[in-house]
Design an enzyme around this catalytic site. Structure first.
Site, PDB file in Angstrom:
ATOM      1  N   TYR A 142       0.819  -1.214   0.000  1.00 54.24           N
ATOM      2  CA  TYR A 142       0.000   0.000   0.000  1.00 54.24           C
ATOM      3  C   TYR A 142       0.856   1.269   0.000  1.00 54.24           C
ATOM      4  O   TYR A 142       0.403   2.310  -0.450  1.00 54.24           O
ATOM      5  CB  TYR A 142      -0.899   0.034   1.249  1.00 54.24           C
ATOM      6  CG  TYR A 142      -2.248  -0.610   1.061  1.00 54.24           C
ATOM      7  CD1 TYR A 142      -2.345  -1.949   0.690  1.00 54.24           C
ATOM      8  CD2 TYR A 142      -3.424   0.102   1.265  1.00 54.24           C
ATOM      9  CE1 TYR A 142      -3.577  -2.543   0.538  1.00 54.24           C
ATOM     10  CE2 TYR A 142      -4.658  -0.491   1.108  1.00 54.24           C
ATOM     11  CZ  TYR A 142      -4.729  -1.820   0.746  1.00 54.24           C
ATOM     12  OH  TYR A 142      -5.951  -2.408   0.592  1.00 54.24           O
ATOM     13  N   LYS A 192       3.129 -15.244   1.873  1.00 50.34           N
ATOM     14  CA  LYS A 192       3.475 -16.125   0.752  1.00 50.34           C
ATOM     15  C   LYS A 192       4.989 -16.308   0.768  1.00 50.34           C
ATOM     16  O   LYS A 192       5.701 -15.806  -0.108  1.00 50.34           O
ATOM     17  CB  LYS A 192       3.002 -15.507  -0.570  1.00 50.34           C
ATOM     18  CG  LYS A 192       1.493 -15.515  -0.750  1.00 50.34           C
ATOM     19  CD  LYS A 192       0.932 -16.824  -1.302  1.00 50.34           C
ATOM     20  CE  LYS A 192       1.359 -17.038  -2.733  1.00 50.34           C
ATOM     21  NZ  LYS A 192       0.924 -18.388  -3.207  1.00 50.34           N
ATOM     22  N   ASP A 225      -2.855 -17.977   0.382  1.00 52.59           N
ATOM     23  CA  ASP A 225      -3.875 -18.564  -0.507  1.00 52.59           C
ATOM     24  C   ASP A 225      -4.526 -19.768   0.162  1.00 52.59           C
ATOM     25  O   ASP A 225      -5.751 -19.937   0.143  1.00 52.59           O
ATOM     26  CB  ASP A 225      -3.287 -18.923  -1.884  1.00 52.59           C
ATOM     27  CG  ASP A 225      -2.039 -19.799  -1.810  1.00 52.59           C
ATOM     28  OD1 ASP A 225      -1.434 -19.925  -0.712  1.00 52.59           O
ATOM     29  OD2 ASP A 225      -1.657 -20.371  -2.853  1.00 52.59           O
ATOM     30  N   ASP A 249      -6.397  -7.078   3.712  1.00 54.13           N
ATOM     31  CA  ASP A 249      -7.533  -6.423   3.055  1.00 54.13           C
ATOM     32  C   ASP A 249      -8.452  -7.470   2.441  1.00 54.13           C
ATOM     33  O   ASP A 249      -9.666  -7.471   2.644  1.00 54.13           O
ATOM     34  CB  ASP A 249      -7.005  -5.462   1.985  1.00 54.13           C
ATOM     35  CG  ASP A 249      -8.126  -4.731   1.263  1.00 54.13           C
ATOM     36  OD1 ASP A 249      -9.059  -4.276   1.949  1.00 54.13           O
ATOM     37  OD2 ASP A 249      -8.067  -4.635   0.027  1.00 54.13           O
ATOM     38  N   ASP A 253     -12.277  -9.111   4.058  1.00 57.51           N
ATOM     39  CA  ASP A 253     -13.577  -9.044   3.368  1.00 57.51           C
ATOM     40  C   ASP A 253     -14.193 -10.434   3.311  1.00 57.51           C
ATOM     41  O   ASP A 253     -15.396 -10.623   3.478  1.00 57.51           O
ATOM     42  CB  ASP A 253     -13.418  -8.526   1.930  1.00 57.51           C
ATOM     43  CG  ASP A 253     -13.741  -7.047   1.814  1.00 57.51           C
ATOM     44  OD1 ASP A 253     -13.515  -6.329   2.812  1.00 57.51           O
ATOM     45  OD2 ASP A 253     -14.211  -6.616   0.742  1.00 57.51           O
TER      46      ASP A 253
END
Ligand code: IPM
Ligand code: MG
Length: 368
Positions: A142, A192, A225, A249, A253
């Protein structure tokens, strides 16, 4: 001693509508619990751009730095989609997060019993779910440099940089471990590390902080993932998840939707302690400005109200009153009070935003 101070930045879209219900609860705290706040209000996002040509003015930024807690509604809307990137409504929110150094973003995903049928997952998968995602909020892709859209030969290239320093990882890891100790003592860290060096460092540093300072907490690591897959498969395996800004983020959600509606989920963004011992803090619902339903009394104020409950707990040491607000929400849901987003296929008549707020106030009164 001065009253604790709150800056309300209701923002755009449904922000002001849901914040109106929070203001009722702030007044209730004064009238019925004898807890008075000094409340001021200002602009953020598109409405600030309309007023000042910037999504957050320097004056508002300074006010946010000076108060005990900021309550934010939502930012953005189609009216601002064409604005230059540097003045988009979201930049106002990102500036607050960055300049207040709110590195630890707590996003609880809790499934209220009354809503277990609303999830798109099977009831047994989500009933009783109670997890928290701790999202790093001030760094990563970000904010990393270099960033931008550059010319390379005769084509353009878009660049963002994922960058984490060791100290940035250490502080958010500590905040996750501290939280886990107050809950079920389990942290799962997601990155990751199989493809990203920043992920390798993340994993190593989280493990080091654990071994050195929190060996009593159960720590596991997952690739993000796989984490997404596990969140849908069996979310109750988690207690606290700690992850970086971008994965956080996306995963938050997804976790939010496990609970049935994005209209239910609060968040707290916390930084380092100020001179008075309180952490720098901003509280906001996880949902956005929902321009499609703005001004129609359809918005669900619960996420914003529960964000205020988090403020009571984390900024004002009023855990008992925070629980009181949370229980009041649980009560109205159990009584079948529903805003439009919580209407099941069986239908029924939804209540308006302000009727939901009033029902929660009535439940609060009944709790005394
Ligand atoms: C969130 C939002 C923000 C983010 C946007 C509005 C900038 O999606 O708080 O999750 O990406 O962090
Ligand atoms: Mg988001």
């Amino acid at each position: 001693m001065a009253n604790p101070s709150i800056l309300i930045l209701a923002g755009d879209g449904i922000g002001p509508e849901v914040m109106a219900e929070v203001k009722k609860i702030i007044s209730w705290m004064g009238a019925k619990r004898g807890v008075h706040f000094d409340v001021s209000e200002d602009l953020v996002g598109g409405c600030a751009y309309d007023a000042h040509g910037k999504p957050l003015s320097d004056e508002t930024m300074a006010k946010a730095q000076a108060v005990d807690a900021v309550l934010l509604g939502a930012v953005g809307g189609p009216k601002y989609d064409k604005l230059d990137f540097s003045v988009k409504p979201e930049r106002g929110l990102l500036r607050l997060r960055k300049e207040m150094d709110l590195y630890s973003n707590l996003r609880p995903a809790q499934c209220f019993d009354a809503l277990a049928d609303f999830s798109s997952l099977k009831k047994e998968v989500v009933a009783g779910l109670d997890i928290v995602i701790v999202r790093e909020l001030t760094s990563g892709v970000y904010f990393g440099e270099p960033r931008g859209i550059f010319k390379e030969g005769n084509e353009r290239v878009g660049i963002n940089t994922q960058r984490y320093t060791e100290s940035e990882i250490v502080r958010v890891a500590r905040s996750a471990f501290e939280l886990a100790r107050k809950r079920n003592n389990k942290v799962c860290s997601m990155e990751k590390a199989n493809v990203m060096e920043s992920g390798i460092l993340w994993r190593e540093v989280v493990q080091e902080v654990h071994d050195r300072e929190y060996p009593d907490v159960q720590l596991t690591h997952m690739y993000a993932d796989n984490g997404a897959m596990q969140l849908c498969r069996w979310p109750k395996q988690f207690d606290v998840i700690v992850t970086d800004n971008l994965f956080g983020d996306v995963l938050s959600d997804m976790a939010a939707m496990l609970t049935g509606s994005l209209g239910m989920l609060p968040s707290a963004s916390l930084g380092s302690p100020m001179a008075n011992g309180r952490p720098k803090a901003l509280y906001e619902p996880v949902h956005g400005s929902a321009p499609d339903i703005m001004g129609q009394g359809k918005a669900n104020p619960i996420a914003c109200i529960l964000s205020f409950a988090m403020a009571l707990r984390y900024s004002f040491d009023l855990g008992e009153d925070a629980t009181r607000v949370e229980k009041a929400v649980e009560k109205v849901l159990a009584d079948g009070v529903r805003t439009a987003d919580l209407m099941g296929p069986e239908g029924g008549k939804p209540v308006s935003t302000s009727q939901m707020g009033d029902a929660i106030l009535a439940a609060l009164d009944a709790s005394l």
